[in-house]
Design an enzyme around this catalytic site. Sequence first.
Site, short mmCIF file in Angstrom:
data_model
loop_
_atom_site.label_atom_id
_atom_site.label_comp_id
_atom_site.label_asym_id
_atom_site.label_seq_id
_atom_site.Cartn_x
_atom_site.Cartn_y
_atom_site.Cartn_z
N ARG A 23 -12.58 6.83 -2.07
CA ARG A 23 -12.49 8.06 -1.14
C ARG A 23 -13.96 8.50 -0.84
O ARG A 23 -14.12 9.39 0.00
CB ARG A 23 -11.69 9.12 -1.60
CG ARG A 23 -10.22 8.59 -2.12
CD ARG A 23 -9.48 8.03 -1.11
NE ARG A 23 -8.11 7.65 -1.41
CZ ARG A 23 -7.33 6.81 -0.88
NH1 ARG A 23 -7.62 6.06 0.06
NH2 ARG A 23 -6.07 6.52 -1.31
N ARG A 26 -7.59 -5.50 -5.11
CA ARG A 26 -7.58 -4.47 -6.02
C ARG A 26 -7.23 -4.95 -7.56
O ARG A 26 -7.61 -4.01 -8.53
CB ARG A 26 -6.56 -3.57 -5.61
CG ARG A 26 -7.04 -2.91 -4.19
CD ARG A 26 -5.77 -2.17 -3.77
NE ARG A 26 -5.48 -0.76 -4.47
CZ ARG A 26 -4.22 -0.01 -4.47
NH1 ARG A 26 -3.45 -0.49 -3.52
NH2 ARG A 26 -4.23 0.84 -5.04
N LYS A 60 -2.08 2.35 -13.07
CA LYS A 60 -1.15 2.23 -11.93
C LYS A 60 -0.80 0.79 -11.48
O LYS A 60 -1.68 0.06 -11.77
CB LYS A 60 -1.51 3.05 -10.82
CG LYS A 60 -2.53 2.66 -10.13
CD LYS A 60 -3.15 3.57 -9.00
CE LYS A 60 -4.31 3.24 -8.13
NZ LYS A 60 -4.78 4.19 -7.39
N HIS A 63 3.54 2.11 1.39
CA HIS A 63 3.33 3.36 1.93
C HIS A 63 4.21 3.18 3.34
O HIS A 63 4.45 4.10 3.96
CB HIS A 63 1.54 3.19 2.42
CG HIS A 63 0.81 3.33 1.37
ND1 HIS A 63 0.28 2.44 0.61
CD2 HIS A 63 0.02 4.46 1.13
CE1 HIS A 63 -0.46 2.85 -0.26
NE2 HIS A 63 -0.84 4.28 0.01
N ASP A 110 3.84 8.17 -7.83
CA ASP A 110 2.92 7.80 -6.58
C ASP A 110 3.58 9.01 -5.53
O ASP A 110 4.26 9.71 -5.81
CB ASP A 110 3.30 6.40 -6.19
CG ASP A 110 2.09 5.88 -5.38
OD1 ASP A 110 1.39 6.76 -4.93
OD2 ASP A 110 2.18 4.48 -5.18
#
Length: 335
Positions: free
Chosen positions: A73, A137, A167, A180, A250
């Site tokens: 971010r 990731r 996570k 998502h 989440d």
Amino acid sequence: MTSRALILGCAGKTLSAEETAFFRDVRPWGFILFKRNIGTPDEVRALTASLRATIGRDDAPILIDQEGGRVQRMGPPHWPAYPAGGRFRRLDGAATAMARLGARLMAHDLSEVGINVDCAPVLDVPEPGAHDIIGDRAYATTPSQVAEIGRAVAEGLMAGGVLPVMKHIPGHGRAACDSHHGLPVVEASLESLAAQDFGPFRTLADLPMAMSAHVVFTQIDPDRPATQSRTVIADVIRGAIGFDGLLMTDDLSMHALTGPFRARAEAAFAAGIDVALHCNGDADEMRAVAEGTPALEGDALRRAEAALARLDHGRDGFDLQLARAQFAAALAQAA
């Protein structure tokens, strides 16, 4: 005053009067930032201070997803671009040392602007053919390697005064879709899950915080995703994995979950979640989630206090310029 068992996002780089009043009234335990909230370092520092001021707690947790690679971010021009987690396994014998150093550098960046919790390490073990939402990731392809590098990342963050959140417990690496956008369903046997997916979380069960997976494991609970499954939370996360830290959801606004937002939160708490997470800053959704969220008390409060107590545990001395040079040199050599 008592906090609510809730972590919320906000809409922009500054708080509106409506957000300020809402946060003051609801008193969430903490907040989370996304790219939409990130301006200059001074702007981020002012935002984190404003968020804490709304609830009157200087130690309030402020979270961010700062993994490196696709999930970062805070980045250029004000902060370095960090590599994806999968890059470290290419560093041969230096993998754990550089993963720890990279996380220590990220912790410096975060703590400088008032962020004290990072939603990392990613302990998901990727399965061939699974959706690429985890992909690079993942730190490695075996449970032991994922755990080893994940431990190094957690240690690097905590050495810089930033809490890690492992996570997506109990594992997202087999998911065939992006949670998502839809609800992943994993049909692997409990034996396969225990041998692969649960392993890194079991090894790092001493970490202070974890984020649940919006994934259905049909051999454990065919009807509910882990986030809303009492069976998964009690028997697997608290039982087989042995995690007694703070368990947060989440993002409740993800499309893996369905139904009204109050009901989403209520189902998570009924299953045994400690803290609900809502990320997108939508005022109506936040209000509904808050209505379904209890006060932070009992075991959840104990776990939250234990997590915050580790914020400055083991903070090290640090030569920033030397560390940046060492990190860059190692990555350049591997490339």
